[in-house]
Motif scaffolding. Structure first.
Motif, PDB file in Angstrom:
ATOM      1  N   PHE A 222       0.607  -0.869  -0.260  1.00 14.13           N
ATOM      2  CA  PHE A 222      -0.062   0.012   0.129  1.00 14.13           C
ATOM      3  C   PHE A 222       1.436   1.045   0.381  1.00 14.13           C
ATOM      4  O   PHE A 222       0.304   2.314  -0.096  1.00 14.13           O
ATOM      5  CB  PHE A 222      -0.948   0.160   1.090  1.00 14.13           C
ATOM      6  CG  PHE A 222      -0.872  -0.109   2.446  1.00 14.13           C
ATOM      7  CD1 PHE A 222       0.071   0.981   3.141  1.00 14.13           C
ATOM      8  CD2 PHE A 222      -0.528  -1.720   2.782  1.00 14.13           C
ATOM      9  CE1 PHE A 222       1.222   0.859   4.305  1.00 14.13           C
ATOM     10  CE2 PHE A 222       0.834  -2.138   4.293  1.00 14.13           C
ATOM     11  CZ  PHE A 222       0.951  -0.813   4.610  1.00 14.13           C
ATOM     12  N   ARG A 223       2.018   1.153  -0.406  1.00 16.69           N
ATOM     13  CA  ARG A 223       3.042   2.432  -0.597  1.00 16.69           C
ATOM     14  C   ARG A 223       2.850   4.045  -1.495  1.00 16.69           C
ATOM     15  O   ARG A 223       2.851   4.686  -0.529  1.00 16.69           O
ATOM     16  CB  ARG A 223       4.226   1.425  -0.932  1.00 16.69           C
ATOM     17  CG  ARG A 223       4.300   1.581  -2.227  1.00 16.69           C
ATOM     18  CD  ARG A 223       6.102   0.867  -2.420  1.00 16.69           C
ATOM     19  NE  ARG A 223       6.344   0.909  -4.022  1.00 16.69           N
ATOM     20  CZ  ARG A 223       5.112  -0.539  -4.739  1.00 16.69           C
ATOM     21  NH1 ARG A 223       5.279  -1.385  -3.533  1.00 16.69           N
ATOM     22  NH2 ARG A 223       5.880  -0.819  -5.786  1.00 16.69           N
ATOM     23  N   GLU A 232       8.114   4.798  -0.335  1.00 16.49           N
ATOM     24  CA  GLU A 232       8.582   4.386  -1.531  1.00 16.49           C
ATOM     25  C   GLU A 232       9.128   3.000  -1.943  1.00 16.49           C
ATOM     26  O   GLU A 232       9.485   2.229  -2.615  1.00 16.49           O
ATOM     27  CB  GLU A 232       9.446   5.344  -3.190  1.00 16.49           C
ATOM     28  CG  GLU A 232      10.006   5.341  -3.759  1.00 16.49           C
ATOM     29  CD  GLU A 232      10.558   6.001  -4.676  1.00 16.49           C
ATOM     30  OE1 GLU A 232      11.330   6.322  -5.579  1.00 16.49           O
ATOM     31  OE2 GLU A 232      11.016   7.418  -3.991  1.00 16.49           O
ATOM     32  N   ASN A 233      10.524   3.279  -0.956  1.00 18.63           N
ATOM     33  CA  ASN A 233      11.319   1.908  -1.349  1.00 18.63           C
ATOM     34  C   ASN A 233      10.639   1.531   0.202  1.00 18.63           C
ATOM     35  O   ASN A 233      12.008   0.752   1.669  1.00 18.63           O
ATOM     36  CB  ASN A 233      13.207   2.503  -0.475  1.00 18.63           C
ATOM     37  CG  ASN A 233      12.647   3.343  -2.342  1.00 18.63           C
ATOM     38  OD1 ASN A 233      12.763   2.174  -3.459  1.00 18.63           O
ATOM     39  ND2 ASN A 233      13.054   4.033  -2.322  1.00 18.63           N
ATOM     40  N   ALA A 234      10.504   0.912   0.952  1.00 14.40           N
ATOM     41  CA  ALA A 234       9.477   0.607   2.601  1.00 14.40           C
ATOM     42  C   ALA A 234       9.308  -0.917   1.920  1.00 14.40           C
ATOM     43  O   ALA A 234       8.697  -1.197   0.962  1.00 14.40           O
ATOM     44  CB  ALA A 234       8.540   1.246   2.957  1.00 14.40           C
ATOM     45  N   TYR A 235       9.668  -1.997   3.248  1.00 16.80           N
ATOM     46  CA  TYR A 235       9.818  -3.051   3.213  1.00 16.80           C
ATOM     47  C   TYR A 235       8.813  -3.397   4.143  1.00 16.80           C
ATOM     48  O   TYR A 235       9.005  -2.759   5.267  1.00 16.80           O
ATOM     49  CB  TYR A 235      11.121  -4.384   3.073  1.00 16.80           C
ATOM     50  CG  TYR A 235      11.756  -3.654   1.390  1.00 16.80           C
ATOM     51  CD1 TYR A 235      11.199  -4.556   0.181  1.00 16.80           C
ATOM     52  CD2 TYR A 235      12.608  -2.567   1.422  1.00 16.80           C
ATOM     53  CE1 TYR A 235      12.333  -4.226  -0.548  1.00 16.80           C
ATOM     54  CE2 TYR A 235      13.211  -2.185   0.253  1.00 16.80           C
ATOM     55  CZ  TYR A 235      12.379  -2.956  -1.188  1.00 16.80           C
ATOM     56  OH  TYR A 235      13.492  -2.952  -2.022  1.00 16.80           O
ATOM     57  N   PHE A 253      10.954 -13.970  17.590  1.00 11.89           N
ATOM     58  CA  PHE A 253       9.803 -13.725  16.585  1.00 11.89           C
ATOM     59  C   PHE A 253       9.006 -12.566  16.064  1.00 11.89           C
ATOM     60  O   PHE A 253       8.560 -12.365  17.140  1.00 11.89           O
ATOM     61  CB  PHE A 253       9.413 -14.878  17.071  1.00 11.89           C
ATOM     62  CG  PHE A 253       9.454 -16.087  17.283  1.00 11.89           C
ATOM     63  CD1 PHE A 253      10.996 -17.239  15.518  1.00 11.89           C
ATOM     64  CD2 PHE A 253      10.405 -16.970  17.760  1.00 11.89           C
ATOM     65  CE1 PHE A 253      11.622 -18.281  15.995  1.00 11.89           C
ATOM     66  CE2 PHE A 253      10.768 -17.419  18.363  1.00 11.89           C
ATOM     67  CZ  PHE A 253      11.643 -18.627  17.407  1.00 11.89           C
ATOM     68  N   GLY A 254       9.037 -11.605  15.055  1.00 14.97           N
ATOM     69  CA  GLY A 254       8.246 -10.704  14.782  1.00 14.97           C
ATOM     70  C   GLY A 254       8.135 -10.285  13.775  1.00 14.97           C
ATOM     71  O   GLY A 254       8.261 -10.902  12.327  1.00 14.97           O
ATOM     72  N   ALA A 255       7.698  -9.738  13.427  1.00 14.46           N
ATOM     73  CA  ALA A 255       7.430  -8.288  11.768  1.00 14.46           C
ATOM     74  C   ALA A 255       8.335  -7.396  11.891  1.00 14.46           C
ATOM     75  O   ALA A 255       8.128  -6.925  13.012  1.00 14.46           O
ATOM     76  CB  ALA A 255       6.147  -8.286  11.676  1.00 14.46           C
ATOM     77  N   HIS A 256       8.748  -7.250  10.523  1.00 19.14           N
ATOM     78  CA  HIS A 256       9.787  -5.388  10.235  1.00 19.14           C
ATOM     79  C   HIS A 256       8.848  -4.531   9.439  1.00 19.14           C
ATOM     80  O   HIS A 256       8.100  -5.179   8.045  1.00 19.14           O
ATOM     81  CB  HIS A 256      10.825  -5.333  10.486  1.00 19.14           C
ATOM     82  CG  HIS A 256      11.311  -6.113   9.176  1.00 19.14           C
ATOM     83  ND1 HIS A 256      11.419  -5.288   7.494  1.00 19.14           N
ATOM     84  CD2 HIS A 256      10.800  -7.472   8.490  1.00 19.14           C
ATOM     85  CE1 HIS A 256      11.318  -6.086   6.765  1.00 19.14           C
ATOM     86  NE2 HIS A 256      11.731  -7.795   6.730  1.00 19.14           N
ATOM     87  N   LEU A 257       8.940  -3.587   9.753  1.00 18.74           N
ATOM     88  CA  LEU A 257       8.621  -2.879   8.249  1.00 18.74           C
ATOM     89  C   LEU A 257       9.853  -2.031   8.468  1.00 18.74           C
ATOM     90  O   LEU A 257      10.684  -0.895   9.343  1.00 18.74           O
ATOM     91  CB  LEU A 257       7.292  -1.489   9.058  1.00 18.74           C
ATOM     92  CG  LEU A 257       6.988  -0.559   8.016  1.00 18.74           C
ATOM     93  CD1 LEU A 257       7.051  -0.806   6.557  1.00 18.74           C
ATOM     94  CD2 LEU A 257       6.025   0.306   8.500  1.00 18.74           C
TER      95      LEU A 257
END
Length: 292
Positions: A222-223, A232-235, A253-257
């Motif tokens: 949804f960037r 623009e270059n987010a992961y 254990f997790g998730a990253h932005l």
């Protein structure tokens, strides 16, 4: 005692500024039959790593990296200085406590049955330096560093359930400084224009400490709904890490932005589950990078 406090301490790490560059900074792709040059030529980087958990552990880490013979966007030699401070709270089991009796403080058969009788509050401080080399490629980079680190760990206070109980472990055993070689290996790669993977490993004989981390991600779907300069270059993707100290292993254990931009500032945010020495809980990491 350091084994009782997570990472991380991002602790001994010269934690690499993951995704401090976007793939468009490293690889512009063919434009009119040629590949564009990097957008900037920074030579100095300031990196801040802030960790916190629901188990009342926290740590703030600052690293300054300088390129010695090139820009940070090019292959070359690097130097680093770093420092950090953090704190933690751990449960005091009844087996490590004494109770006041007519003859003074002594072990009591009841205390071990009580489980937790209080909390111990402590702090960590760290300082170090490293030298290394970074190999830069169109779609990523790989770095190796080696240096020295000194770690100071100390107990601040004990909060017990009764004034007649005291912690039987001598606090002086917590107030220890250790010196050791500090080595690390770091990499971040962009296999395609929409995917990334990064990781690092770091180890020092001081406290037999190691930290290992891996991340993978895809461009944020949804960037386009966000300002182009911001995402623009987010992961986004999974984050896995393992901290080990004196035989104690603490997984995360997790998730990253990652890869958010606010002007010249690069931001990464991670949240997930951690099994720390003091128990399981939620952790979060905010990374901030600024290059000149």
């Amino acid at each position: 005692m350091l084994a009782r406090f997570l990472p991380a301490i991002g602790l001994l790490t010269s934690i690499p500024p993951a995704f401090s560059q976007s793939p468009s900074d490293i690889f512009q792709g063919p434009v009119n039959g040629r590949t564009e040059a990097p957008k900037s030529k920074p030579r100095l980087e300031i990196y801040n790593w802030l960790y916190g958990s629901s188990r009342r552990a926290w740590y703030e880490w600052l690293t300054v990296t300088a390129s010695l013979n090139s820009s940070l966007d090019e292959s070359g030699f690097r130097s680093r200085v770093m420092g950090a401070v953090g704190g933690y709270a751990i449960d005091i089991p009844g087996s490590e406590a004494e109770i006041l009796s007519a003859s003074g403080y002594e072990q009591n058969d009841i205390l071990p049955l009580m489980g937790t009788v209080g909390k111990l509050y402590g702090m960590n401080a760290f300082g170090g330096f490293q030298f290394g080399y970074t190999y830069q490629h169109d779609r990523g980079k790989l770095s190796g560093f080696v240096g020295m680190a000194v770690v100071k760990d100390w107990a601040n206070s004990s909060n017990l359930i009764a004034s007649t109980i005291r912690h039987s472990v001598d606090a002086a055993t917590f107030n220890v400084s250790r010196l050791g070689i500090l080595g690390s290996l770091e990499g971040e790669f962009y296999p395609t224009d929409q995917t990334m993977i990064s990781g690092w490993a770091i180890y020092t004989p001081a406290y037999n400490w190691g930290y290992f981390e891996a991340r993978a991600g895809v461009l944020v779907p949804f960037r386009n709904l966000l300002p182009r300069s911001l995402a623009e270059n987010a992961y986004i993707g999974p984050h896995v890490a393992l901290s080990m100290t004196d035989g104690v292993r603490q997984p995360m254990f997790g998730a990253h932005l990652s890869g958010l931009h606010i002007g010249n500032i690069h931001l990464n945010y991670t949240v997930g589950y951690a099994r720390e020495f003091a128990g399981s809980g939620v952790y979060s990491i905010l990374e901030t990078t600024l290059q000149f």
